[in-house]
Design an enzyme around this catalytic site. Structure first.
Site, PDB file in Angstrom:
ATOM      1  N   ASN A   9       0.210  -0.786  -0.178  1.00  0.00           N
ATOM      2  CA  ASN A   9      -0.037  -0.218  -0.313  1.00  0.00           C
ATOM      3  C   ASN A   9       0.757   1.525  -0.223  1.00  0.00           C
ATOM      4  OD1 ASN A   9      -1.783   1.918   0.471  1.00  0.00           O
ATOM      5  ND2 ASN A   9      -1.864   1.489   2.248  1.00  0.00           N
ATOM      6  N   LYS A  11       0.083   4.707  -0.625  1.00  0.00           N
ATOM      7  CA  LYS A  11      -0.601   5.463   0.567  1.00  0.00           C
ATOM      8  C   LYS A  11      -0.371   6.134  -0.279  1.00  0.00           C
ATOM      9  CE  LYS A  11      -0.039   3.256   4.741  1.00  0.00           C
ATOM     10  NZ  LYS A  11      -0.091   3.452   6.133  1.00  0.00           N
ATOM     11  N   HIS A  94      -9.259   1.288   4.973  1.00  0.00           N
ATOM     12  CA  HIS A  94      -8.104   1.549   5.932  1.00  0.00           C
ATOM     13  C   HIS A  94      -8.904   1.889   6.654  1.00  0.00           C
ATOM     14  CE1 HIS A  94      -3.840   2.598   6.575  1.00  0.00           C
ATOM     15  NE2 HIS A  94      -3.561   1.168   5.912  1.00  0.00           N
ATOM     16  N   GLU A  96      -6.941   4.777   8.051  1.00  0.00           N
ATOM     17  CA  GLU A  96      -6.135   6.069   7.572  1.00  0.00           C
ATOM     18  C   GLU A  96      -7.793   6.720   7.410  1.00  0.00           C
ATOM     19  OE1 GLU A  96      -2.872   5.027   5.109  1.00  0.00           O
ATOM     20  OE2 GLU A  96      -1.977   4.856   7.627  1.00  0.00           O
ATOM     21  N   GLU A 166      -5.141  -5.018  10.451  1.00  0.00           N
ATOM     22  CA  GLU A 166      -4.110  -3.769  10.872  1.00  0.00           C
ATOM     23  C   GLU A 166      -4.586  -3.034  12.506  1.00  0.00           C
ATOM     24  OE1 GLU A 166      -2.624  -2.681   6.564  1.00  0.00           O
ATOM     25  OE2 GLU A 166      -3.657  -1.188   7.085  1.00  0.00           O
ATOM     26  N   GLY A 172       2.760   1.989  11.094  1.00  0.00           N
ATOM     27  CA  GLY A 172       3.846   3.320  10.284  1.00  0.00           C
ATOM     28  C   GLY A 172       4.333   3.620  11.997  1.00  0.00           C
ATOM     29  N   SER A 213       3.992  -1.821  10.342  1.00  0.00           N
ATOM     30  CA  SER A 213       5.151  -1.971  10.227  1.00  0.00           C
ATOM     31  C   SER A 213       5.504  -3.441   9.661  1.00  0.00           C
ATOM     32  CB  SER A 213       5.557  -1.704  11.507  1.00  0.00           C
ATOM     33  OG  SER A 213       5.117   0.052  12.272  1.00  0.00           O
TER      34      SER A 213
HETATM   35  P1  13P Z   1       3.731   0.922   7.689  1.00  0.00           P
HETATM   36  O1  13P Z   1       3.849  -1.005   7.009  1.00  0.00           O
HETATM   37  O2  13P Z   1       3.747   1.315   6.715  1.00  0.00           O
HETATM   38  O3  13P Z   1       3.083   0.415   8.835  1.00  0.00           O
HETATM   39  O4  13P Z   1       1.644   0.331   6.991  1.00  0.00           O
HETATM   40  C1  13P Z   1       0.491  -0.294   7.008  1.00  0.00           C
HETATM   41  C2  13P Z   1      -0.488   0.202   7.013  1.00  0.00           C
HETATM   42  O5  13P Z   1      -1.162   0.398   6.714  1.00  0.00           O
HETATM   43  C3  13P Z   1      -0.543  -0.801   5.611  1.00  0.00           C
HETATM   44  O6  13P Z   1      -2.190   0.033   4.407  1.00  0.00           O
END
Ligand code: 13P
Length: 252
Positions: A9, A11, A94, A96, A166, A172, A213
């Protein structure tokens, strides 16, 4: 047997030109890992450029969102048909999008149905916040996200889903869940909820990924867990030296 799946992803990272360069760097390494389903999810403006590079490579392409209507006056939105022209997958729900863009279990459900109606594979994200985790609400939150987000789907539709666990506190932050901890959430909550929605056989066939992560250093810890079938990778998916080894770890 569930085929492992590793999705990146990206983002809101990489212009189309940068995306092309990144895919070219990763492509030989990714192509070599044939026993794992590999998927790249770039931002919308880079989708076309990446789709041209992925033609015939066996590597899948995914979007990070869609809107449920087919067309019309929905400024700024992207329809399932527009996504389907280039992609096989779509990330939905997601954390976010839930946190910053008002996505709810109800809108996730509409999007999941629209994706399935357009023969896209939804990668549906669920997971608890740190506050919910510390309050002992992890199972209740995830069960609600699954029951409402996957409401009114048939077992045949359920079979087509991919779920990503997740935990929001792990995204992150560099603070990944433990392999055993994530496995327990999948074993004790996610798969049983899927079984209650779609039946045991369908629940056993659905791929459940871990995200939060994930790095080349910790990926094997997740892939060695019996209930974890792959990863949804954020930051590390932007680095060939991380993402390619993560896919290799999933092959072992
Ligand atoms: P990270 O791997 O940067 O922690 O993000 C995970 C994520 O949100 C994947 O959709």
């Amino acid at each position: 047997m569930r085929t492992p799946l590793v999705a990146g992803n990206w983002k809101m990272n990489k212009t189309a030109a940068q995306a092309r360069q990144l895919v070219q760097e990763m492509l030989p390494g990714l192509q070599a890992v044939t026993t794992v389903e590999r998927v790249i999810c770039p931002p919308f403006p880079a989708i076309w450029a990446v789709s041209e590079l992925l033609q015939g490579t066996g590597i899948g392409l995914g979007a990070q969102n869609l809107y449920w209507e087919a067309s019309g006056a929905f400024t700024g939105e992207v329809s399932p048909g527009m996504v389907k022209e280039f992609c096989q997958y779509v990330i939905l729900g997601h954390s976010e999008r839930r946190a910053y863009f008002g996505e709810t279990d109800v809108t996730v459900n509409r999007k999941v149905k629209a994706a399935l109606a357009n023969e896209l594979i939804p990668i549906v994200c669920v997971g608890e916040t740190l506050t919910e985790n510390e309050a002992g609400q992890t199972a209740a939150v995830i069960e609600r996200q699954l029951r409402l987000g996957l409401q009114e789907l048939s077992p045949e539709q359920g079979q087509k889903l991919v779920i990503a666990y997740e935990p929001v506190w792990a995204i992150g932050t560099g603070r990944a869940a433990s392999g055993t901890g994530a496995n327990a959430v999948v074993a004790d909550c996610i798969r049983p909820t899927l079984a209650s929605l779609f039946g045991e056989a369908v629940a056993q066939s659905i791929r459940i990924l871990y995200g939060g992560s994930v790095t080349a250093a910790n990926a094997a810890e997740f892939f060695s867990q019996p209930e974890i079938d792959g990863a949804l990778v954020g930051g590390a998916s932007l680095k060939p030296a991380e993402f390619v080894p993560i896919t290799q770890a999933a092959a072992r």
